[in-house]
Scaffold this motif. Structure first.
Motif, short mmCIF file in Angstrom:
data_model
loop_
_atom_site.label_atom_id
_atom_site.label_comp_id
_atom_site.label_asym_id
_atom_site.label_seq_id
_atom_site.Cartn_x
_atom_site.Cartn_y
_atom_site.Cartn_z
N SER A 70 0.83 -1.21 0.00
CA SER A 70 0.00 0.00 0.00
C SER A 70 0.86 1.26 0.00
O SER A 70 0.61 2.20 -0.76
CB SER A 70 -0.95 -0.01 1.20
OG SER A 70 -0.24 -0.06 2.42
N GLY A 73 2.35 1.62 -3.48
CA GLY A 73 1.35 2.07 -4.45
C GLY A 73 1.02 3.54 -4.29
O GLY A 73 0.89 4.27 -5.28
N PHE A 74 0.92 3.99 -3.05
CA PHE A 74 0.60 5.39 -2.80
C PHE A 74 1.67 6.32 -3.35
O PHE A 74 1.38 7.33 -3.99
CB PHE A 74 0.42 5.64 -1.30
CG PHE A 74 -0.80 5.01 -0.71
CD1 PHE A 74 -2.00 4.97 -1.40
CD2 PHE A 74 -0.76 4.42 0.55
CE1 PHE A 74 -3.13 4.39 -0.86
CE2 PHE A 74 -1.88 3.83 1.10
CZ PHE A 74 -3.07 3.81 0.40
N ALA A 77 1.67 6.43 -7.21
CA ALA A 77 0.55 7.23 -7.70
C ALA A 77 0.83 8.72 -7.50
O ALA A 77 0.49 9.56 -8.36
CB ALA A 77 -0.73 6.84 -6.96
N PHE A 78 1.46 9.05 -6.40
CA PHE A 78 1.84 10.43 -6.12
C PHE A 78 2.80 10.96 -7.18
O PHE A 78 2.65 12.07 -7.69
CB PHE A 78 2.49 10.48 -4.74
CG PHE A 78 2.78 11.85 -4.21
CD1 PHE A 78 1.80 12.59 -3.59
CD2 PHE A 78 4.05 12.39 -4.31
CE1 PHE A 78 2.07 13.85 -3.08
CE2 PHE A 78 4.34 13.65 -3.81
CZ PHE A 78 3.34 14.38 -3.20
N ALA A 80 3.15 9.84 -10.27
CA ALA A 80 2.45 9.95 -11.56
C ALA A 80 1.63 11.22 -11.64
O ALA A 80 1.58 11.89 -12.69
CB ALA A 80 1.57 8.73 -11.76
N ALA A 81 0.97 11.60 -10.54
CA ALA A 81 0.16 12.82 -10.53
C ALA A 81 1.03 14.05 -10.79
O ALA A 81 0.62 14.98 -11.49
CB ALA A 81 -0.57 12.96 -9.19
N THR A 97 -4.96 17.09 -10.57
CA THR A 97 -3.77 16.31 -10.19
C THR A 97 -3.38 16.56 -8.75
O THR A 97 -2.86 15.66 -8.08
CB THR A 97 -2.56 16.63 -11.09
OG1 THR A 97 -2.12 17.99 -10.88
CG2 THR A 97 -2.89 16.42 -12.56
N VAL A 100 -5.63 14.29 -6.73
CA VAL A 100 -5.17 12.90 -6.84
C VAL A 100 -3.90 12.69 -6.00
O VAL A 100 -3.77 11.71 -5.27
CB VAL A 100 -4.92 12.53 -8.31
CG1 VAL A 100 -4.25 11.16 -8.42
CG2 VAL A 100 -6.22 12.54 -9.09
N ALA A 101 -2.96 13.62 -6.13
CA ALA A 101 -1.73 13.52 -5.34
C ALA A 101 -2.04 13.55 -3.85
O ALA A 101 -1.41 12.84 -3.05
CB ALA A 101 -0.78 14.66 -5.71
N ALA A 104 -3.30 10.18 -2.63
CA ALA A 104 -2.17 9.26 -2.47
C ALA A 104 -1.36 9.62 -1.23
O ALA A 104 -0.95 8.73 -0.46
CB ALA A 104 -1.28 9.30 -3.72
#
Length: 392
Positions: A70, A73-74, A77-78, A80-81, A97, A100-101, A104
């Motif tokens: 987890s 993944g967080f 994702a952070f 990518a944003a 974004t 989303v960030a 995450a």
């Protein structure tokens, strides 16, 4: 303190750099995307709202997840944003974004706060929190000013790319050093989710969450709009923004370091001394902002006091939520970011008044005054790790 705790702090450094970096990028970003500085400031609130919503939601879901997976993944994702934010020319897309960030970041911090508490003995929660939050304070010392300098030289987009890249070594550290066990496996015999959520009905917990939110609102309200104070009110060049951010960050590091030693046993002393000084400091900064020496000195002091008081109150959240072992970190995260969401919004409304760029500083003073007025009748709640019987 165990090694995994320091590796979590590295990831918090990357995320803290992102959360604070807009303070040095707002004028350039607003000009590039053709919005006002006040509108650009809502990006900070968007990030904070995502943190508030995401922390309890993701923490509840993560009870059955592998902690290592987890966290990994967080942070990916952070990253990518931020990559998307670095290439967009649309303010609404950038706004998205940031949300989303924030989601995450919220998931990461909620799990990390809970992990930090399980990596040390119960009586050392405050010190563990101080180590974890050192990632944020080091971000204000090095990451945010460095990002501001990078933005001044290469444009604000370069700073977004730098944050995305910074996440990668942190992700590798998590993969190599964080245990893979699930949250519920690490809290043997722990309560059900419903029982943990029921802790939010405790008046003592709600009180320290409110106080933490108010202090953080004051901190973010002024910090978000510090750049115009440096360049317009004090009349200094853009590169001096980085100096102000370094001083604020150095102060915050000092504040967390001191509070980390006291918040477990003497939280009342931190609040009794730091609260009134913080209250005096914000209006003093507003009055003396046109004097560069006084401005920089007070920026350091306010950084130290804000983080000493804020981290102490968040430690109190973890103590009051001790019966919610998998959700306590999300309650602390939510409290921090309610303030981070509300503070810049309140501060932004003052920019169009007669006080102009100094409005956020006056607003921060009022928020701290409100904090102390609320805390005064219930001061035993934050004293020596005990809760007042009247609130039970």
């Amino acid at each position: 303190m165990p090694l995994p705790l320091y590796l979590l702090a590295v990831a918090v450094f990357a995320m803290g750099t992102s959360e604070f970096m807009l303070a040095g990028l707002l004028p350039d970003l607003a000009s590039d995307l053709d919005v006002t500085v006040g509108t650009a400031g809502t990006l900070t609130s968007a990030f904070a709202v995502g943190m508030v919503v995401g922390a309890p939601l993701v923490a509840a879901l993560a009870r059955d997840w592998s902690r290592r997976s987890s966290l990994l993944g967080f942070i990916l994702a952070f990253a990518a944003a931020h990559a998307v934010g670095a290439v967009t020319t649309s303010f609404p897309v950038l706004f998205t974004t940031r949300v989303v960030a924030a989601l995450a970041n919220a998931g990461f911090l909620a799990v990390a706060l809970t992990a930090a508490a399980t990596l040390v003995p119960p009586h050392k929660k405050g010190r563990a929190l101080a180590v974890l939050l050192s990632g944020t304070t080091v971000a204000t010392i090095a990451g945010v000013p460095g990002g501001s300098l990078l933005g001044a030289v290469f444009g604000w987009r370069a700073t977004f790319w730098a944050v995305a890249a910074l996440c990668l070594p942190a992700a590798l550290g998590i993969l190599k050093a964080v245990p893979a066990g699930r949250v519920k496996e690490e809290t043997t015999g722990g309560p059900a989710l419903q029982a943990e959520l029921a802790q939010l009905a405790k008046p003592a917990l709600l009180l320290v969450m409110l106080l933490g939110a108010l202090v953080n609102a004051a901190t973010f309200g002024s910090f978000t709009f510090l750049a115009p104070v440096v360049t317009d009110t004090a009349g200094l060049g853009e590169l001096w923004i980085s100096v102000a951010l370094v001083l604020f960050g150095a102060g915050s590091f000092a504040g967390v370091a001191v509070a980390g030693r006291l918040s477990d046993q003497r939280p009342g002393r931190v609040i009794a001394v730091g609260g009134p000084l913080l209250l005096i400091g914000w209006p003093a900064l507003a009055v003396l902002a046109n004097e560069p020496v006084a401005l920089f000195a007070l920026v350091f002091v306010q950084g130290a006091l804000s983080f000493a008081l804020g981290s102490t109150l968040i430690t109190r959240v973890l103590y009051e939520a001790a019966e919610a072992p998998t959700m306590a970190g999300s309650y602390a995260t939510a409290a921090l970011n309610v303030g981070a969401a509300v503070g810049p919004l309140i501060a932004a409304t003052t920019l169009s008044t007669t006080v102009g760029n100094l409005g956020p500083l006056w607003a921060s003073g009022l928020l701290v005054a409100m904090t102390l007025l609320i805390a005064l009748p219930f001061r035993t709640v934050v004293a020596a790790g005990r809760s007042a019987e009247v609130l039970r």
